[in-house]
Design an enzyme around this catalytic site. Structure first.
Site, PDB file in Angstrom:
ATOM      1  N   TYR A 139      33.078 -60.159 -41.919  1.00  0.00           N
ATOM      2  CA  TYR A 139      33.582 -61.440 -43.390  1.00  0.00           C
ATOM      3  C   TYR A 139      32.003 -61.645 -44.059  1.00  0.00           C
ATOM      4  O   TYR A 139      32.240 -62.873 -44.355  1.00  0.00           O
ATOM      5  CB  TYR A 139      33.439 -62.284 -42.582  1.00  0.00           C
ATOM      6  N   LYS A 190      32.516 -50.886 -31.109  1.00  0.00           N
ATOM      7  CA  LYS A 190      33.174 -50.013 -31.130  1.00  0.00           C
ATOM      8  C   LYS A 190      32.596 -48.807 -31.739  1.00  0.00           C
ATOM      9  O   LYS A 190      32.423 -48.264 -32.765  1.00  0.00           O
ATOM     10  CB  LYS A 190      34.746 -50.077 -32.672  1.00  0.00           C
ATOM     11  N   ASP A 223      39.956 -51.492 -29.427  1.00  0.00           N
ATOM     12  CA  ASP A 223      40.759 -50.522 -29.121  1.00  0.00           C
ATOM     13  C   ASP A 223      41.303 -50.484 -27.682  1.00  0.00           C
ATOM     14  O   ASP A 223      42.613 -50.737 -27.294  1.00  0.00           O
ATOM     15  CB  ASP A 223      41.336 -49.331 -29.268  1.00  0.00           C
ATOM     16  N   ASP A 247      38.937 -62.418 -33.905  1.00  0.00           N
ATOM     17  CA  ASP A 247      39.839 -62.636 -35.005  1.00  0.00           C
ATOM     18  C   ASP A 247      41.450 -61.966 -35.048  1.00  0.00           C
ATOM     19  O   ASP A 247      42.172 -62.302 -34.734  1.00  0.00           O
ATOM     20  CB  ASP A 247      39.471 -62.133 -36.842  1.00  0.00           C
ATOM     21  N   ASP A 251      44.460 -63.556 -32.250  1.00  0.00           N
ATOM     22  CA  ASP A 251      46.127 -63.432 -32.468  1.00  0.00           C
ATOM     23  C   ASP A 251      47.204 -63.163 -31.294  1.00  0.00           C
ATOM     24  O   ASP A 251      47.837 -63.020 -30.550  1.00  0.00           O
ATOM     25  CB  ASP A 251      46.767 -62.725 -33.437  1.00  0.00           C
TER      26      ASP A 251
END
Ligand code: GGG
Length: 361
Positions: A139, A190, A223, A247, A251
């Site tokens: 971001y 990652k 992942d 983020d 969810d």
């Protein structure tokens, strides 16, 4: 009497429906023994404001906010009328960045009475906190587009990690683990694919982990972490992750809680000269906006986090008791949780529960 000045930004969609419940719940808690006052000032900044004024908030909006003790925000977005990137970059993200609200704390806990979607995983198995880096990473806002509309169009969006920001968010996660009596911090990475920024993130993680020998540390690719959320949420305690990874994962965390309508968040800085911001994780939910059925409990829980941050521990605990009583009783749940209550009915139940629920009740 102690008074806190709170900037109230209901925003868009269901934000305007759940925030009045949040305010009523916090006022109920403030009125309990050893009371204090919350002086809410409502600011109409939203997509509707954008359509009238060409901007999501006034030019001096950030300066206006600077004078408050905290910001209590609902939801941002009305994609039918204003592109989502315009509304997000016009209101929510400038606030996070301007006040350097570097830690986004998102607890995930299966509340009493709520049946999560995972077989055999109850409140003992689903109880963790995600700490999201909140100022940079994916971001960062660095990038651009050239040759727009041509076959050779190019879009570039840079991911920026600075040592200052990575170090402080990881340290924040370890400090939180220690403060809350948690045992493990897991870094979400990652670095197999992202050989520059995520390898750097990993290096800083292990440097900071060395300062906390009492807290276990490990790392997991994002992942694999998504799979672990579903297969073994009991392995999760405190997670620290970049802006976008966290983020997305939160969810999924909301789904584990039974509904995103139960997920709160706090955007925090320890610089008390600027306001920290508290908001439900969910967005404006245009699909149900205006129907009066949005779940207000994430907004109420975010309000409890605000009270805690302001130092009003007893009131924060009273709000949490109220939420837990409503979920345990199951009689005033909104449709996302399988109930039939409206936002207002759920809100009335939580206010009543805050007023009457005693510690341990
Ligand atoms: N509760 C504020 C809100 O509308 N959040 C939805 C959203 O998309 N937020 C973006 C983000 O947190 O990155």
């Amino acid at each position: 009497m102690r008074t806190y000045r709170i900037a109230l930004i209901p925003g868009d969609g269901i934000g305007r429906e759940v925030m009045p419940v949040g305010v009523a719940a916090l006022e109920a808690a403030a009125g309990l023994a050893d009371g204090f006052r919350l002086d809410f000032q409502e600011l109409p900044w939203s997509c509707e404001y954008y359509l009238q004024h060409g901007r999501m908030m006034p030019e001096d909006g950030l300066e206006t906010l600077r004078g408050f003790d905290a910001i209590y925000l609902g939801a941002v977005g009305w994609p039918e009328r204003v592109p989502d990137h315009v509304s997000l970059w016009g209101l929510l993200l400038p606030i996070r960045k301007a006040f350097d609200l570097y830690a986004n704390v998102r607890p995930c806990r299966l509340l009493p009475g709520i049946e999560g979607p995972l077989r055999g995983k109850g409140p003992d198995e689903i109880n963790f906190v995600v700490v999201r880096e909140n100022t940079e990473g994916e971001y960062s806002g660095v990038g651009g587009r050239v040759h727009i509309g041509t076959p050779w169009e190019v879009a570039v969006q840079d991911i920026v990690f600075t040592r200052r920001a990575v170090e402080r968010i990881i340290r924040f996660a370890f400090d939180l683990a220690r403060r809350e009596g948690r045992r493990r911090v897991t870094s979400v990475t990652k670095s197999n694919a992202m050989q520059f920024n995520m390898v750097f993130w990993d290096e800083v993680f292990w440097q900071v982990a060395g300062e906390f020998p009492d807290i276990a540390a490990d790392q997991c690719h994002v992942d694999a972490m998504a799979a672990r959320f579903v297969r073994a949420p009991e392995q999760l305690d405190v997670l620290v992750a970049s802006n976008l990874f966290a983020d997305i994962l939160t969810d999924l965390a909301g789904a584990l809680q039974g509904s995103l309508g139960l997920s709160p968040s706090a955007n925090i800085t320890h610089d008390r000269t600027v306001p920290s911001m508290f908001e439900p994780v969910h967005g404006s939910a245009p699909d149900i906006a205006g129907k009066g059925i949005a779940n207000p409990l994430a907004a109420v829980w975010a309000g409890a986090m605000m009270l805690e941050f302001l130092g009003e521990r007893q009131a924060a605990a009273a709000v949490m008791r109220g939420i837990e009583r409503v979920t345990a009783q199951r009689s005033a749940l909104t449709p996302d949780l399988g109930g039939r209550a409206t936002t207002a009915e759920c809100g009335a139940a939580v206010v009543e529960a805050i007023r009457t629920a005693r510690p341990g009740a």
